[in-house]
Design a protein around this motif. Sequence first.
Motif, mmCIF file in Angstrom:
data_model
loop_
_atom_site.group_PDB
_atom_site.id
_atom_site.type_symbol
_atom_site.label_atom_id
_atom_site.label_comp_id
_atom_site.label_asym_id
_atom_site.label_seq_id
_atom_site.Cartn_x
_atom_site.Cartn_y
_atom_site.Cartn_z
ATOM 1 N N TRP A 104 0.429 -1.321 0.431
ATOM 2 C CA TRP A 104 0.272 0.428 -0.171
ATOM 3 C C TRP A 104 0.177 0.872 0.753
ATOM 4 O O TRP A 104 2.147 1.678 1.113
ATOM 5 C CB TRP A 104 -1.249 0.135 0.875
ATOM 6 N N LEU A 105 0.721 2.442 -1.305
ATOM 7 C CA LEU A 105 1.552 3.243 -1.173
ATOM 8 C C LEU A 105 0.464 5.013 -0.947
ATOM 9 O O LEU A 105 0.967 6.038 -0.224
ATOM 10 C CB LEU A 105 2.371 3.585 -2.252
ATOM 11 N N GLY A 106 -0.521 4.572 -0.857
ATOM 12 C CA GLY A 106 -1.715 5.324 -1.125
ATOM 13 C C GLY A 106 -3.296 4.797 -1.220
ATOM 14 O O GLY A 106 -2.961 3.896 -1.577
ATOM 15 N N GLU A 109 -2.883 3.944 -4.460
ATOM 16 C CA GLU A 109 -1.472 3.578 -5.108
ATOM 17 C C GLU A 109 -0.773 2.677 -4.816
ATOM 18 O O GLU A 109 -1.302 2.589 -3.544
ATOM 19 C CB GLU A 109 -1.007 5.371 -4.961
ATOM 20 N N VAL A 178 5.800 0.803 4.857
ATOM 21 C CA VAL A 178 5.481 1.939 4.861
ATOM 22 C C VAL A 178 6.220 2.864 4.121
ATOM 23 O O VAL A 178 7.169 2.986 4.160
ATOM 24 C CB VAL A 178 5.637 2.693 6.392
ATOM 25 N N LEU A 179 6.153 4.456 3.974
ATOM 26 C CA LEU A 179 6.746 5.344 2.623
ATOM 27 C C LEU A 179 6.954 5.980 3.654
ATOM 28 O O LEU A 179 6.702 6.292 4.526
ATOM 29 C CB LEU A 179 5.864 5.615 2.482
#
Lengths: 226, 97
Positions: A104-106, A109, A178-179
Amino acid sequence: MADITTAPDDSTNSSVASAARGDISVLDALRVSPAAHLAELMAGAEVTGERSVALRELPFTVQLGLRAEPGSRSALALEAALGVGFPESAGAVTGDASAVHILWLGPDEFLAVDASRRQEPGDGDAVAAALDGLPGQALDLSANRTILELSGARARHVLEKGCHMDLHPRAFAVGTAVLTQVGPVPVILHRSGEQEYRLFPRASFADYTVRWLVDAMAEFAGDEVT
Amino acid sequence: MLEIRCPYCGPRDETEFGYGGQAHVAYPEDPYALSDSEWGEYLFYRENTRGVFAERWVHSAGCRKWFNALRDTVTYEFKAIYRTGEPRPDITEGEIR
């Protein structure tokens, strides 16, 4: 694409590409991963024993950037093509960390990673074709980021020197991604195993990130300071 | 350092965010009808509130999404955080002290 390019060496390129499709070693002889020149440095920095920590690069891993609203027809098409569902919330990862998994990036996204094989030309085409005119995107982003795998009993302590996230197991379980930033470098941080973390720095940050991590690992080679 | 609760990612450090100035500045319905000074005011004139202020933030090192927040410019306390497109929560407490 070969139809519209008129470069004189075009035939050479396409024959290389077709040869590489069957034999990944041909392709690997032609490309250099972002941290390849630091392989010896990373191997030399490995610490064994009670305070173990090791660093290596997973070069040319397949990474597909996915854009689609979860639950939409586009998302369903992408999920069917990949065989893995989209993660539902921030930090979540679906699939198998040693094979195809989605980070999961967003909210719309995602990044699909296949850690079981190396990128080849045309990767992502089949997934992109699944969209078939639907809104959204699937794009081979394998060259955008490289993957550094930090493992060992002290891997978390190394990361904690420069990461603001709470990496304690109760807050950052196996299968969380996580980013965030490690040191000053923006990375995707994925806890892929009990004592195994994957960092995805952008290719141009790979050199610095490796040197930063090797420096942070040095402490564990000596005796513990009490 | 401020801890900002991204509506998508949860609480993160302020260094992961970018600031976007005053929120809810509506684009003029007919920009061509504006005089130069009105256009200038739209582009450059912003409130300088002492107290609760609606402002935009972007989680640039995370999900890269924009969102709105109500922050007390005196105490720096975040009163509310809400997604782009959602109406401004009705909080005026702390305005002018």
